[in-house]
Enzyme design. Structure first.
Site, PDB file in Angstrom:
ATOM      1  N   HIS A 150      66.434  40.272  38.002  1.00  0.00           N
ATOM      2  CA  HIS A 150      65.366  40.727  38.747  1.00  0.00           C
ATOM      3  C   HIS A 150      66.347  42.333  39.157  1.00  0.00           C
ATOM      4  O   HIS A 150      67.329  41.752  39.859  1.00  0.00           O
ATOM      5  CB  HIS A 150      65.058  39.446  39.302  1.00  0.00           C
ATOM      6  CG  HIS A 150      63.902  40.430  40.465  1.00  0.00           C
ATOM      7  ND1 HIS A 150      64.827  40.178  41.737  1.00  0.00           N
ATOM      8  CD2 HIS A 150      62.828  41.360  40.926  1.00  0.00           C
ATOM      9  CE1 HIS A 150      63.304  40.949  42.420  1.00  0.00           C
ATOM     10  NE2 HIS A 150      62.799  41.126  41.897  1.00  0.00           N
ATOM     11  N   HIS A 194      66.449  48.948  46.900  1.00  0.00           N
ATOM     12  CA  HIS A 194      65.666  48.320  47.589  1.00  0.00           C
ATOM     13  C   HIS A 194      64.520  47.983  48.378  1.00  0.00           C
ATOM     14  O   HIS A 194      65.229  48.742  49.227  1.00  0.00           O
ATOM     15  CB  HIS A 194      66.485  46.660  47.855  1.00  0.00           C
ATOM     16  CG  HIS A 194      66.182  45.712  47.039  1.00  0.00           C
ATOM     17  ND1 HIS A 194      66.612  44.189  47.080  1.00  0.00           N
ATOM     18  CD2 HIS A 194      64.354  45.437  47.499  1.00  0.00           C
ATOM     19  CE1 HIS A 194      65.578  43.708  47.295  1.00  0.00           C
ATOM     20  NE2 HIS A 194      64.460  43.582  46.637  1.00  0.00           N
TER      21      HIS A 194
END
Ligand SMILES: *[C@@H]1O[C@H](CO)[C@@H](O)[C@H](O)[C@H]1NC(C)=O
Ligand SMILES: *[C@@H]1O[C@H](CO)[C@@H](O)[C@H](O)[C@H]1NC(C)=O
Ligand SMILES: *[C@@H]1O[C@H](CO)[C@@H](O)[C@H](O)[C@H]1NC(C)=O
Ligand SMILES: *[C@@H]1O[C@H](CO)[C@@H](O)[C@H](O)[C@H]1NC(C)=O
Ligand SMILES: *[C@@H]1O[C@H](CO)[C@@H](O)[C@H](O)[C@H]1NC(C)=O
Ligand SMILES: *[C@@H]1O[C@H](CO)[C@@H](O)[C@H](O)[C@H]1NC(C)=O
Ligand SMILES: *[C@@H]1O[C@H](CO)[C@@H](O)[C@H](O)[C@H]1NC(C)=O
Ligand SMILES: *[C@@H]1O[C@H](CO)[C@@H](O)[C@H](O)[C@H]1NC(C)=O
Ligand SMILES: *[C@@H]1O[C@H](CO)[C@@H](O)[C@H](O)[C@H]1NC(C)=O
Ligand SMILES: *[C@@H]1O[C@H](CO)[C@@H](O)[C@H](O)[C@H]1NC(C)=O
Ligand SMILES: *[C@@H]1O[C@H](CO)[C@@H](O)[C@H](O)[C@H]1NC(C)=O
Ligand SMILES: *[C@@H]1O[C@H](CO)[C@@H](O)[C@H](O)[C@H]1NC(C)=O
Length: 451
Positions: A150, A194
Site C-alpha cells: 500500500h 500522500h
C-alpha cells in the site's frame, strides 16, 4: 487505500466524483482471445532472445512472437535458454549456462530444482522464476495471491504519513509483486504524494517507475502489477507518458478483453515468454478504448473496504459499488489490510498507518491478522484474495509473515529471508510523534484553505 487520508471539504466533491466515475468501458480489444499456445516439439537450442513461440488466437490468426523483439539488454550476457515442451499448455524451461537444463513450471517437479543452474556471470538476478515460485508458471495470473504494498513509494523517515519502511527495489527483492500508489497532478507532472505534496512528496511517477523498470530488466522472469490511485481524477494521457518514459513500455501487458474474468487471464509462463509482464490497473478515469492496457481496476479487481480503521477487516465487497455477487466471484479481488488510525486535529481529520499494531495486523494468525482475513475471505468467496494490501510489509509477527500468508493461500512454501535493510522509517505513533503530525497538519490546513 487511496483517499480519503485527509477528510476535508473536498471530500464531498471526491465522493460525488466517485459515484460518477464507476461506470466502466465496454468492448474488446482487437487482439482476440488467446486460446492455445503451440510450441516446438523439439527443444530448440539457442539463447532466450532467439526463442519464438506461436500463439494461436481465437480468430484463427497465428502470430510468431520472438522474445528478441521485446527484450534486449542484460539477458544477452546470460546464456539462458528458454524452451517449451507440452503442446497445448505452456511449460517454461530455463537452462543456465554450462549447467543442465532446469525445468520450471511443471507442478510435479521440485521447486527447489530451479534455484540452481544460472551461469555465475549472469546479470539476471532471480533464479526462481515466475514470481519466486516455479509452481506459478503454469498457473493463471488470476490464480495467484500476491503481497501488495500500500502506497509503495511513501517511505519518508519519521513521517507519520509514510506507509512503508523499505524502498521499491527492496520491496521487489523481498517478493512484493504488486505496487499500489497514489498520484497527484502538480505543475503538469504526475507526482507520488500522500494526500498532498506538502505532506509527503516521494518524487515523480516517472522516476519511481524507472527504478521498477531497472529491477524488471534484471529479473526477466517476473510479473509485476501496478495499481494506480488517480487521486486527482486526471485524464489517462497524463499517465501514459511517464510510464513509457520509464522504459516499461515494451513490457506492458494488454488484456484480451474488457473486463477480464478469472479464466481470461494468461498463465505467468505466457506473460513471461512474451515479455508482457507489467500489468497496469488504475482506479479512476481509465479509458480502455484509448489505452487498452491501462486497465480500469474496478472492472477487473474489486476490493474489500479501503482505508480500514476496523481491525475486524470484513471481507465484504466495497468498490466498485453495485457489483453483483456472481460477477464478484468471477473477478480478481483485493483484501485491504492496512490498519489506520484516525487523527482528529481541529478541522483536520486524517488517517495514518497504525504502526503500533503491525505485529498483529501483518501476522499469520490471530485476531485482526492478515492470515485470519485471508482465510475468512477464502471461506466467504470460495477462493483467496489475489492481492493482500499491506503497510510496512516487512513487519509482522515475524519478518516476512505477510509472505507466509500469501504462500499459504497459494499452497506453496515460503522459505525466503526477509526483509531488506530497514531504512529505520518505522516509528510508533506516540504522543511524542504528535508534534510532527501537528506541524504537518498545520501545513495541510493552509494548503486546503487555499483550494
Ligand atoms: C540490443 O543490444 C545490442 C548489443 O548490445 C545493441 O547493439 C543494441 O543497440 C540493443 N538494442 C536496443 C534496442 O537496446
Ligand atoms: C552456454 O551454455 C552452453 C551449453 O551449456 C555452453 O556450451 C556454452 O559454453 C555457454 N556459453 C557461455 C558464453 O557461457
Ligand atoms: C513434469 O516433469 C516430470 C519430470 O521430468 C515428468 O515426468 C512429467 O511428465 C512432467 N509433467 C508434465 C505435465 O509435463
Ligand atoms: C525433490 O527434493 C527431494 C528433497 O530434496 C529429493 O530427495 C528428491 O530427489 C527431489 N526430486 C526430484 C524429482 O528432483
Ligand atoms: C487457484 O485455483 C484453485 C482451483 O480453482 C483454487 O482451489 C485455489 O484456491 C486458487 N488459488 C488462488 C490463489 O487463487
Ligand atoms: C510546483 O511549482 C511550484 C512553483 O514553481 C513549486 O513551488 C512547487 O514545489 C512545485 N511542486 C512540486 C510538487 O514540485
Ligand atoms: C492532464 O490532466 C489535466 C487535468 O485533467 C488536463 O488538463 C491535461 O490536459 C492532462 N494532460 C494530458 C497530457 O493529458
Ligand atoms: C475514451 O477514448 C476514446 C477513444 O480515444 C474517446 O473517443 C472517448 O471519448 C474517451 N472516453 C472518455 C470518457 O474520455
Ligand atoms: C498462531 O499459531 C501458532 C501455531 O499454531 C500458535 O501457537 C499461536 O498461539 C497462534 N497465535 C494466535 C495469536 O492465535
Ligand atoms: C522485523 O525487522 C525489523 C527491522 O530489521 C526489526 O526492527 C523488527 O523487530 C523485526 N521483527 C518483526 C516481528 O517485525
Ligand atoms: C480455500 O477454500 C477452499 C474451499 O472453498 C479450500 O479447499 C482451500 O483449502 C482454502 N484455501 C486455504 C489456503 O485455506
Ligand atoms: C497443496 O499442495 C499439495 C502438495 O503440493 C497437494 O497435495 C494439495 O492437493 C494441494 N492443495 C490444494 C488445495 O491445491
Amino acid at each position: 487505500m487511496r483517499w480519503p487520508t485527509v477528510l476535508l471539504g473536498f471530500l464531498a466533491v471526491a465522493l460525488a466524483q466517485d459515484s460518477s466515475t464507476e461506470s466502466s468501458q465496454s468492448g474488446t480489444t482487437t487482439d482476440g482471445t488467446v486460446v492455445s499456445v503451440t510450441t516446438p516439439v523439439a527443444i530448440p537450442s539457442g539463447t532466450y532472445q532467439e526463442f519464438t513461440t506461436t500463439i494461436t488466437l481465437s480468430d484463427g490468426d497465428s502470430s510468431v512472437i520472438a522474445s528478441t523483439t521485446h527484450y534486449n539488454g542484460t539477458m544477452t550476457a546470460s546464456n539462458q535458454t528458454a524452451v517449451t515442451t507440452t503442446s497445448d499448455s505452456l511449460t517454461l524451461l530455463v537452462g543456465g549456462g554450462g549447467g543442465g537444463t532446469t525445468v520450471i513450471g511443471n507442478n510435479s517437479m521440485n521447486a527447489t530444482a530451479t534455484t540452481t543452474g544460472t551461469a555465475t556471470n549472469t546479470p539476471v538476478v532471480n533464479t526462481r522464476p515466475c514470481n519466486n515460485y516455479p509452481e506459478f508458471c503454469t498457473r493463471k495470473y488470476s490464480n495467484i495471491t500476491m503481497v501488495a504494498t500500500h502506497n509503495s513509494p511513501f517511505i519518508r523517515k519519521n513521517s507519520v504519513a509514510a506507509n512503508q519502511a523499505l524502498d521499491v527495489t527492496t520491496q521487489l527483492n523481498d517478493g512484493v509483486r504488486t505496487l499500489q500508489f497514489q498520484t497527484h497532478y502538480v505543475n503538469g507532472t504526475m507526482y507520488l504524494c500522500h494526500t498532498t505534496c506538502q505532506l509527503l512528496d516521494a518524487g515523480t511517477l516517472e522516476e519511481y517507475l524507472t527504478d521498477v523498470n531497472k529491477w524488471m530488466r534484471r529479473n526477466p522472469y517476473d510479473v509485476v502489477t501496478f495499481i494506480i490511485g488517480n487521486f486527482d481524477y486526471v485524464s489517462p494521457e497524463n499517465f501514459t507518458t511517464p510510464i513509457y518514459n520509464s522504459g516499461l513500455k515494451d513490457l506492458i501487458y494488454t488484456p484480451t478483453k474488457v473486463p477480464m474474468a478469472l479464466n481470461d487471464w494468461p498463465t505467468l509462463s505466457e506473460m513471461i515468454l512474451k515479455q508482457k509482464r507489467a500489468v497496469f490497473f488504475m482506479d479512476y478515469q481509465a479509458n480502455q478504448t484509448a489505452h487498452p492496457w491501462l486497465m480500469d481496476q474496478f472492472s477487473q479487481v474489486w476490493e474489500t473496504p479501503f482505508s480500514p480503521t476496523d481491525p475486524a477487516f470484513p471481507c465484504t465487497q466495497q468498490r466498485p459499488p453495485g457489483l453483483s455477487k456472481a460477477d464478484a466471484k468471477n473477478r480478481m479481488y483485493m483484501a485491504n489490510h492496512n490498519l489506520n488510525l484516525q487523527l482528529n486535529l481541529g478541522s483536520l481529520s486524517m488517517l495514518i498507518p497504525n504502526t503500533a499494531q503491525l505485529d498483529e495486523t501483518n501476522a499469520v494468525n490471530g485476531s485482526g491478522s492478515l492470515g485470519e482475513m485471508a482465510q475468512e475471505c477464502n471461506t466467504t468467496w470460495g477462493r483467496p484474495p489475489n492481492f493482500l494490501l499491506v503497510d510496512y510489509y516487512n513487519y509482522g509477527n515475524f519478518n516476512g509473515s505477510v509472505f507466509e500468508v500469501a504462500a499459504q493461500m497459494n499452497n506453496v512454501t515460503y522459505d525466503r529471508k526477509c526483509c531488506g535493510k530497514t531504512s529505520g522509517a518505522l516509528r510508533e505513533v506516540s504522543v511524542a510523534g504528535m508534534s510532527t503530525v501537528l506541524l504537518v497538519a498545520v501545513g495541510v490546513q493552509m494548503v486546503m484553505s487555499a483550494f
